[in-house]
Scaffold this motif. Sequence first.
Motif, short mmCIF file in Angstrom:
data_model
loop_
_atom_site.label_atom_id
_atom_site.label_comp_id
_atom_site.label_asym_id
_atom_site.label_seq_id
_atom_site.Cartn_x
_atom_site.Cartn_y
_atom_site.Cartn_z
N ALA A 359 0.82 -1.22 0.00
CA ALA A 359 0.00 0.00 0.00
C ALA A 359 0.85 1.26 0.00
O ALA A 359 0.66 2.14 -0.86
CB ALA A 359 -0.97 -0.02 1.17
N PRO A 360 1.80 1.43 0.93
CA PRO A 360 2.62 2.66 0.89
C PRO A 360 3.48 2.76 -0.37
O PRO A 360 3.63 3.84 -0.94
CB PRO A 360 3.48 2.58 2.15
N ALA A 361 4.04 1.63 -0.81
CA ALA A 361 4.91 1.66 -1.99
C ALA A 361 4.11 2.08 -3.23
O ALA A 361 4.53 2.96 -3.99
CB ALA A 361 5.55 0.30 -2.21
N THR A 362 2.96 1.45 -3.44
CA THR A 362 2.14 1.79 -4.60
C THR A 362 1.58 3.20 -4.50
O THR A 362 1.48 3.91 -5.50
CB THR A 362 0.99 0.77 -4.75
N SER A 363 1.22 3.62 -3.29
CA SER A 363 0.69 4.98 -3.11
C SER A 363 1.73 6.03 -3.46
O SER A 363 1.43 7.04 -4.12
CB SER A 363 0.23 5.17 -1.65
N VAL A 364 2.96 5.84 -3.03
CA VAL A 364 4.04 6.79 -3.34
C VAL A 364 4.29 6.84 -4.84
O VAL A 364 4.46 7.92 -5.43
CB VAL A 364 5.32 6.41 -2.57
N ILE A 365 4.32 5.66 -5.48
CA ILE A 365 4.56 5.63 -6.93
C ILE A 365 3.42 6.31 -7.68
O ILE A 365 3.65 7.08 -8.62
CB ILE A 365 4.73 4.17 -7.40
N CYS A 366 2.18 6.07 -7.25
CA CYS A 366 1.04 6.75 -7.88
C CYS A 366 1.13 8.25 -7.68
O CYS A 366 0.82 9.03 -8.60
CB CYS A 366 -0.27 6.24 -7.27
N ALA A 367 1.54 8.70 -6.49
CA ALA A 367 1.65 10.13 -6.22
C ALA A 367 2.67 10.78 -7.15
O ALA A 367 2.47 11.89 -7.66
CB ALA A 367 2.03 10.35 -4.76
N LEU A 368 3.80 10.09 -7.36
CA LEU A 368 4.84 10.63 -8.24
C LEU A 368 4.39 10.65 -9.71
O LEU A 368 4.77 11.55 -10.46
CB LEU A 368 6.10 9.81 -8.10
N MET A 369 3.56 9.68 -10.10
CA MET A 369 3.16 9.58 -11.50
C MET A 369 1.98 10.47 -11.82
O MET A 369 1.88 11.03 -12.92
CB MET A 369 2.82 8.13 -11.83
N TYR A 370 1.05 10.62 -10.87
CA TYR A 370 -0.22 11.30 -11.17
C TYR A 370 -0.25 12.77 -10.77
O TYR A 370 -0.68 13.63 -11.55
CB TYR A 370 -1.37 10.59 -10.43
N ALA A 371 0.13 13.07 -9.55
CA ALA A 371 -0.21 14.35 -8.94
C ALA A 371 0.88 15.38 -9.11
O ALA A 371 2.07 15.06 -9.33
CB ALA A 371 -0.52 14.16 -7.46
N LYS A 372 0.50 16.64 -8.97
CA LYS A 372 1.44 17.74 -8.96
C LYS A 372 2.06 17.86 -7.57
O LYS A 372 1.55 17.33 -6.60
CB LYS A 372 0.72 19.03 -9.31
N LYS A 373 3.14 18.60 -7.51
CA LYS A 373 3.79 18.79 -6.20
C LYS A 373 2.87 19.51 -5.23
O LYS A 373 2.91 19.26 -4.07
CB LYS A 373 5.08 19.58 -6.39
#
Length: 373
Positions: A359-373
């Motif tokens: 969960a944390p690993a995938t969440s961090v990767i999704c945050a880096l791929m999808y969202a703005k800073k």
Amino acid sequence: MKGKIDRKETIFVLVMVACIILLVLLPTGFARPIYVNSEGAKVRILEADDSSVYINGIIKQGDQSCVVEILSGSHKGEQTKAINLLVGKMDLDKMFKPGDIAWAIIENKADGSIVFANLVDHYRVDKELILIGVFAVLLVLFSGFTGIRTLLSFAFALLAIWKLLIPMTLKGYPPVWVALAVGCSISIITLIMVAGLTKKAYAAIGGAIACSLVTCLLSIFYTKYMGIDGSVMQWSESLLYSGYQNLDLTQVFMAAVYLACSGAILDLAIDISAALDELVVHKPDITRMELVRSGLTIGKSVVGSQTTTLLLAYMGSYLSILMVYMAQATPWMSIINSKTVASEILHTFVGCIGLVLVAPATSVICALMYAKK
């Protein structure tokens, strides 16, 4: 843009079909008959003679003599006598009655005539195919083209294990690294086939592979730390007696621990990734920190059910062993210290640690791929 993505996915599916065909045709190097003049055949039991069978306690021993009609192979349509040898083990022995369909090994003379026939077991292939067919039809009806892609990924996973992992391990390649390579390949193919060539698939792949590496390292460390060897696996001694004395069974056990957990890891990774992908669709301006928090919140609920699922799966496979311990009033400390139960504890909690990290690993990767800073 959508048409372009669809074309890419169609090409990927066609490539996967080609890979599956190649795996089907790929020789394992172990497909050789044990007996030169023998062949397997489907037979129907016409008569069964139990006069030579005797009961010793709760088991049956001796041999059952049958008259069979051969339904396949070079002797199709012929009738012959067949022997069902009983070795005194309930998990291996079977009894036949007239009308049963069985699988037999037929020994031939040089001129092609039958020497004898040995009944191996009841014939179940047709029933297995019906079960698989029901699963395939329901999956396609429910999921449509995605269901077809899921079936292709399922076929690829099965063939990769049978045609690559097992033969390479038997040939002396390092079992852990072979399992890691095959397991990661299966994860990548499965996630792309299910989610397509999309960000959510790539994010799930990143999370699954990262946690697969951690799980693999944990299986290596705790197998050594807990003093467990590969002899706890079923049929492991038979493998050594078959001419593979140099095979490192402990490394095979480590590989099996990782491989058993990899499916749950990729399942949870795509759950988190798909949920966050949907969240981004409805809230495009979401920040990275908000996306990570959302992923962790989703993960808290999903991880609890997944870890319980993993526990029940392992407990179910070892239920009879636990019943024996209880029936014999074995002390609790003796049970949890036994090598068999310790190996299942290792299986379960190494997998659970991997799931907790998804969960944390995938969440961090999704945050880096999808969202703005």
